[in-house]
Design an enzyme around this catalytic site. Structure first.
Site, PDB file in Angstrom:
ATOM      1  NE  ARG A  35      -4.012  -1.559   0.432  1.00  0.00           N
ATOM      2  CZ  ARG A  35      -4.439  -2.807  -1.055  1.00  0.00           C
ATOM      3  NH1 ARG A  35      -3.507  -2.909  -1.849  1.00  0.00           N
ATOM      4  NH2 ARG A  35      -5.873  -3.563  -1.271  1.00  0.00           N
TER       5      ARG A  35
ATOM      6  CD  GLU B 215      -3.530   3.214  -5.611  1.00  0.00           C
ATOM      7  OE1 GLU B 215      -2.237   2.652  -5.212  1.00  0.00           O
ATOM      8  OE2 GLU B 215      -3.727   2.241  -5.931  1.00  0.00           O
TER       9      GLU B 215
ATOM     10  CG  HIS C 295      -2.916  -1.117  -7.235  1.00  0.00           C
ATOM     11  ND1 HIS C 295      -3.652  -0.017  -6.199  1.00  0.00           N
ATOM     12  CD2 HIS C 295      -2.917  -2.430  -6.696  1.00  0.00           C
ATOM     13  CE1 HIS C 295      -4.295  -1.240  -4.762  1.00  0.00           C
ATOM     14  NE2 HIS C 295      -3.402  -2.159  -5.849  1.00  0.00           N
TER      15      HIS C 295
HETATM   16  C1  DGY Z   1      -5.609  -6.422  -3.666  1.00  0.00           C
HETATM   17  O1  DGY Z   1      -6.543  -7.499  -3.466  1.00  0.00           O
HETATM   18  O2  DGY Z   1      -5.616  -5.730  -1.944  1.00  0.00           O
HETATM   19  C2  DGY Z   1      -5.052  -5.444  -4.235  1.00  0.00           C
HETATM   20  O3  DGY Z   1      -4.308  -4.117  -3.762  1.00  0.00           O
HETATM   21  C3  DGY Z   1      -6.473  -4.478  -4.985  1.00  0.00           C
HETATM   22  O4  DGY Z   1      -7.471  -3.992  -3.749  1.00  0.00           O
END
Ligand code: DGY
Length: 323
Positions: A242, A271, A289
């Site tokens: 994250r 983000e 991401h």
């Molecule tokens: C997750 O599955 O945590 C990805 O980062 C998308 O949320």
């Protein structure tokens, strides 16, 4: 029989949207625009289940909306720091997530960023596209060798273990890790991994540091200026966890002043906004991401949400119940 009413906050792969439509009275998000707080509150009042994802802030205001009807939040994703879990628990709203099915693809993305950062992959691509390449030469765009270098993992859950497996068995990388809840001894032995007591021990010794801890208050800015300065000047930082685990301002400083050699980022603080300082740097590789973004995995994630919902509506315990 009356079907449960289900609201999906973002567009899902067709195959799993079709399965949802067979099972439920479902409201899909065809335009794929993020829902506002007010729209999420309205959905909580109109639906039996809300199926959010990482782009939806499910805070106490959304959970505690007056005349709430929804009893379950079936999150599409494994990370759940965008959901106020304590508020959900207090309100008796069940939360589920989608572990396991995205483990390998997310670990692949971490490996991809590691290789891109070490071998200057994104920079090389820009170099060719910008027609700057004048031909092969012995000193052109030298990167850092990956095979045999030490990989340090902060957090040693499923995704970190999958990355460690690829790195150790595929690239001969010795593995260091820190996790307050370490995996079983046979997993550690299989990876020939060394457990470190503190994250600082990992940072000081690793050639590549990859972050695999959950987001949220307990890990906010874990990688701050002080900890970044503990890394080797030749080391690279990889983040597929994250964005707010890293103090981006401090990272930009560390990259500019070459306190560390490079970084590979798939996630960002706030983000989809990205710290503008990152755009000017050649020693950072940026992905939007993409961790779990394969056709197979996103379909599997959707099916996992539906499996949790099915169990819930059948009065059984969902396999991935968090609250
Ligand atoms: C997750 O599955 O945590 C990805 O980062 C998308 O949320």
């Amino acid at each position: 029989m009356v079907k449960p009413v289900v609201v999906v906050t973002r567009k899902w792969p067709e195959q799993v949207e079709a399965r949802l439509q067979q099972l439920y009275d479902v409201s899909l998000n065809h335009h794929d625009q993020p829902m506002t707080g007010a729209e999420l509150q309205q959905a909580m009042c109109e639906a039996d289940a809300l199926l959010p994802t990482v782009t939806d802030l499910i805070n106490a205001d959304v959970i505690n909306v007056a005349n709430r009807r929804a009893k379950i939040l079936g999150n599409f994703g494994v990370g759940f720091n965008h959901i106020d879990i304590h508020a959900a628990q207090a309100a008796g709203v069940m939360v589920t997530n989608t572990p396991e099915v995205l483990t390998d693809c997310t670990a692949d993305t971490a490996m991809l960023l590691l290789l891109m950062s070490a071998r200057r992959g994104a920079e090389g691509d820009r170099h060719v596209r910008n027609k700057q390449w004048t031909g092969w030469r012995p000193t052109h765009m030298l990167g850092s060798k990956v095979t045999g270098k030490t990989l340090g993992l902060i957090g040693m859950g499923r995704i970190a273990q999958a990355m460690a497996r690829k790195a150790y068995h595929g690239f001969g990388m010795p593995i260091l890790f820190h996790d307050p809840f370490p995996p079983a001894a046979d997993t550690i032995a299989d990876l020939n991994a060394t457990q470190c007591t503190t994250p600082e021990d990992v940072l000081r010794q690793a050639d590549f540091v990859s972050l695999h801890c959950p987001g949220g208050k307990s890990t906010y800015h874990l990688l701050n200026a002080e900890r970044l300065s503990m890394m080797k000047p030749t080391a690279h930082l990889i983040n597929t966890a994250r964005g707010d685990v890293v103090d981006t301002e401090a990272l930009v400083d560390a990259l500019i002043s070459r306190k560390i050699a490079g970084a590979g980022l798939d996630v960002f603080e706030g983000e989809p906004d990205v710290h503008p300082g990152l755009f000017d740097l050649d020693n950072v590789s940026l992905l939007p991401h993409l961790g779990s973004a394969t056709e197979e995995t996103r379909v599997a994630m959707g099916n996992r949400v539906i499996d949790n919902l099915q169990a819930f509506f059948n009065g059984e315990q969902p396999p991935d119940q968090l609250t």
